[in-house]
Design a protein around this motif. Structure first.
Motif, PDB file in Angstrom:
ATOM      1  N   MET A  59       0.845  -1.107   0.110  1.00  0.00           N
ATOM      2  CA  MET A  59      -0.054  -0.078   0.058  1.00  0.00           C
ATOM      3  C   MET A  59       0.978   1.183  -0.071  1.00  0.00           C
ATOM      4  O   MET A  59       2.025   1.177   0.820  1.00  0.00           O
ATOM      5  CB  MET A  59      -0.926   0.085   1.207  1.00  0.00           C
ATOM      6  N   ASP A  60       0.548   2.312  -0.693  1.00  0.00           N
ATOM      7  CA  ASP A  60       1.260   3.378  -0.636  1.00  0.00           C
ATOM      8  C   ASP A  60       0.851   4.477   0.070  1.00  0.00           C
ATOM      9  O   ASP A  60      -0.534   4.456   0.481  1.00  0.00           O
ATOM     10  CB  ASP A  60       1.184   3.815  -2.405  1.00  0.00           C
ATOM     11  N   LEU A  61       1.562   5.305   0.557  1.00  0.00           N
ATOM     12  CA  LEU A  61       1.375   6.337   1.369  1.00  0.00           C
ATOM     13  C   LEU A  61       2.157   7.523   0.662  1.00  0.00           C
ATOM     14  O   LEU A  61       3.351   7.417   0.463  1.00  0.00           O
ATOM     15  CB  LEU A  61       1.754   6.232   2.938  1.00  0.00           C
ATOM     16  N   TYR A  62       1.608   8.972   0.688  1.00  0.00           N
ATOM     17  CA  TYR A  62       2.145   9.932   0.154  1.00  0.00           C
ATOM     18  C   TYR A  62       2.053  11.051   1.247  1.00  0.00           C
ATOM     19  O   TYR A  62       0.923  11.458   2.030  1.00  0.00           O
ATOM     20  CB  TYR A  62       1.240  10.397  -1.133  1.00  0.00           C
ATOM     21  N   ILE A  63       3.086  11.853   1.072  1.00  0.00           N
ATOM     22  CA  ILE A  63       3.022  12.966   2.142  1.00  0.00           C
ATOM     23  C   ILE A  63       3.157  14.165   0.922  1.00  0.00           C
ATOM     24  O   ILE A  63       4.079  14.371   0.107  1.00  0.00           O
ATOM     25  CB  ILE A  63       4.689  13.172   2.883  1.00  0.00           C
ATOM     26  N   HIS A  64       2.127  15.381   1.241  1.00  0.00           N
ATOM     27  CA  HIS A  64       2.074  16.286   0.385  1.00  0.00           C
ATOM     28  C   HIS A  64       2.579  17.634   1.257  1.00  0.00           C
ATOM     29  O   HIS A  64       1.898  17.653   2.174  1.00  0.00           O
ATOM     30  CB  HIS A  64       0.602  16.307  -0.207  1.00  0.00           C
TER      31      HIS A  64
END
Length: 85
Positions: A1-6
């Motif tokens: 699963m991917d997690l993104y920090i913007h």
């Protein structure tokens, strides 16, 4: 699963390699930074047996303690949440 920090800016006194190294330490064996682009850091949550909410909370706490700007968001499963929400 991917997690993104913007993010719009890194904390004062930190460079991107510092943040990447610290995030890898936070995630230990459950995930790692796997890339990104301007304004975004991509993380891969590797261990499918670990609840992704645990990794999300660990990353959120790291971002708060590192003093990322208040408009920084975490995205997981297509849903974005602010790090101070």
């Amino acid at each position: 699963m991917d997690l993104y920090i913007h993010y719009t800016a890194l904390p004062a006194g930190k460079e991107l390699p510092d943040v990447v190294g610290e995030l890898n330490e936070v995630l230990e064996d459950t995930g790692a930074v796997c890339g990104g682009e301007a304004g975004r850091i991509d993380l891969d949550l590797e261990d499918e047996r670990v609840n992704p909410k645990h990794a999300q909370m660990a990353v959120k706490v790291y971002l708060q303690r590192a003093a990322f700007p208040k408009d920084t968001k975490i995205e997981i499963g297509g849903m974005e949440t602010g790090i101070y929400e």
